[in-house]
Design a protein around this motif. Sequence first.
Motif, mmCIF file in Angstrom:
data_model
loop_
_atom_site.group_PDB
_atom_site.id
_atom_site.type_symbol
_atom_site.label_atom_id
_atom_site.label_comp_id
_atom_site.label_asym_id
_atom_site.label_seq_id
_atom_site.Cartn_x
_atom_site.Cartn_y
_atom_site.Cartn_z
ATOM 1 N N MET A 443 8.355 22.912 -1.493
ATOM 2 C CA MET A 443 7.997 21.943 -2.521
ATOM 3 C C MET A 443 6.800 21.102 -2.083
ATOM 4 N N VAL A 446 3.373 20.659 -4.214
ATOM 5 C CA VAL A 446 3.627 20.908 -5.632
ATOM 6 C C VAL A 446 3.448 19.609 -6.411
ATOM 7 N N GLU A 447 2.730 19.681 -7.537
ATOM 8 C CA GLU A 447 2.608 18.510 -8.404
ATOM 9 C C GLU A 447 3.887 18.314 -9.217
ATOM 10 N N ASN A 449 4.322 17.800 -12.394
ATOM 11 C CA ASN A 449 4.406 18.582 -13.628
ATOM 12 C C ASN A 449 4.637 20.064 -13.354
ATOM 13 N N GLU A 450 4.361 20.520 -12.107
ATOM 14 C CA GLU A 450 4.600 21.915 -11.751
ATOM 15 C C GLU A 450 6.071 22.186 -11.416
ATOM 16 N N LEU A 451 6.883 21.132 -11.342
ATOM 17 C CA LEU A 451 8.315 21.343 -11.147
ATOM 18 C C LEU A 451 8.941 22.010 -12.364
ATOM 19 N N ARG A 452 8.352 21.771 -13.539
ATOM 20 C CA ARG A 452 8.844 22.361 -14.790
ATOM 21 C C ARG A 452 10.345 22.122 -14.978
ATOM 22 N N THR A 474 0.493 14.328 -12.207
ATOM 23 C CA THR A 474 -0.351 15.006 -11.225
ATOM 24 C C THR A 474 -0.064 14.584 -9.787
ATOM 25 N N VAL A 476 1.126 14.696 -6.200
ATOM 26 C CA VAL A 476 1.442 15.816 -5.314
ATOM 27 C C VAL A 476 2.573 15.399 -4.375
ATOM 28 N N VAL A 502 12.208 25.745 -6.628
ATOM 29 C CA VAL A 502 10.873 25.335 -6.200
ATOM 30 C C VAL A 502 10.863 25.039 -4.700
ATOM 31 N N GLY A 506 8.289 27.519 -3.978
ATOM 32 C CA GLY A 506 7.054 26.824 -4.280
ATOM 33 C C GLY A 506 6.753 26.803 -5.769
ATOM 34 N N LYS A 507 5.520 26.490 -6.100
ATOM 35 C CA LYS A 507 5.144 26.318 -7.501
ATOM 36 C C LYS A 507 5.213 27.620 -8.288
#
Length: 521
Positions: A443, A446-447, A449-452, A474, A476, A502, A506-507
């Motif tokens: 993780m 990872v930003e 918002n990239e966790l979704r 955004t 990180v 994640v 990762g992303k």
Amino acid sequence: MLGTPHSEPRAVRQERYGPLTVHDLNQLLLVCSLVLLVAVAAVRISSRSGLPSLLVYLGIGIAMGQDGIGGIHFDNAELTRVIGYAALVVILAEGGLGTKWKEIRPALPAATSLALVGVAVSVGVTAAGAHYLIGLEWRQALIIGAVVSSTDAAAVFSVLRKIPLPARVTGTLEAESGFNDAPVVILVVSLSMAGPIEHWYVLVGEIALELAIGAAVGLAMGWLGSWCLRHVALPASGLYPIAVMAIAVAAYAVGALAHGSGFLAVYLASVVLGNSKLPHWPATRGFAEGVGWIAQIGMFVLLGLLVTPHEMGDDIWPALVMGLVLTMVARPLSVVVALTPLRVPWREQTLLSWAGLRGAVPIILATIPMVSGIDGSRRIFNIVFVLVVVYTLVQGPTLPWLARKLRLGGSGDEAADLGIESAPLERLRGHLLSVAIPEKSRMHGVEVNELRLPAGAAVTLVVRDGTSFVPLPTTVLRRGDELLVVATDPVRDQAERRLRAVGQGGKLADWLGTGNGGSRR
């Protein structure tokens, strides 16, 4: 139970010959605290040397005994057995709570076969060696064969979690050590009863019935307990660990009262509880580990007190012979017979043969014939004690080396799992997830918002280097961050699965692959 008054600590003498004073109680508390501190310090030594810490604890007990500097004369085998049973229940509960279902599920057939077929083969081979090589009569030979055929949960859990082995091997060994105590205890108790030994088919049927009852009770208690804890918000987080341990111990008691295997019941109930995503889980794991360490220390120190080293001289050679038979013949043969039909690779069979660690369980079981008054029971106890100590010294430190030679050792750089703690918000119908990002988590970088995360879940706070702030989409994430995630009831489990995915992948972790908490790369 105790010897002459001058050989006893003052606290023990007062308990027998007069009231226990406050001063004596203070002395007793000081001794207990010093023993615990020495035992805690010894864990660091054992972790560096690869030896199970049980050997250090046994050494502390021997040093406190009548042949050591403490001079305590203790020979109450019945009290040792009772306390050993209680400690074993706690150790099995702690081991079950730390067992991941996704790791042991593929290993269940192999572990079950080792716990039943493997134990039967090991008992037969070891008993034959005891009868023909050291001259024990058949009842004594069968007892010693049954006693040493059980791998020890405490030794296995303490050693294997420091060795990066494949998940199937680790799952097999952990599940076997949790399963095989039950049939062995039933067998030792039956062989230690007065009168003639029952027909073998009656004994086998009795073992099967007790295992079935214990399994049913354990699964039912675990499911019921986890359902209650997930749907009832307790007023304090510290109550959850107490409730979990109480449910696990209750599973043992109910299983035993139902004439089933209490040991199997407590292990299975703990496995169910440990894989149920309960609230405040990291706190519960920490509490269980602490109680488990106390149980191990107390049990091993007491077993060391029960030993009389100067009486073991004649039993050292028989113990070495029996250990050689067990380690080089009985255990490998039992693994081959139990696992070859399941097509387990020979390299894994070799490691499983060498990793059948013995510990406190055989020593505790060796007290059963002593309590029952079986002829030669003291000799059986001495042989088992020497066997466990000597061969643990040999097997424990060499396991990592053998794993590397067989090319089964992991690289040690696997992504670490996230520490996620959940606190229920009953009136708001939601959950607060406290997420700790460990050093090896993917993780990192990872930003937000990239966790979704699913709709209904959001990262509301990040704590970094002692400072908290509300993250932007955004922002990180970094190693060492702690996140506060708010999730509604319907998406709580889905959000946790996504966070773990994640953390592992990762992303680029595939959303569709999060059902098992993993990811596809």
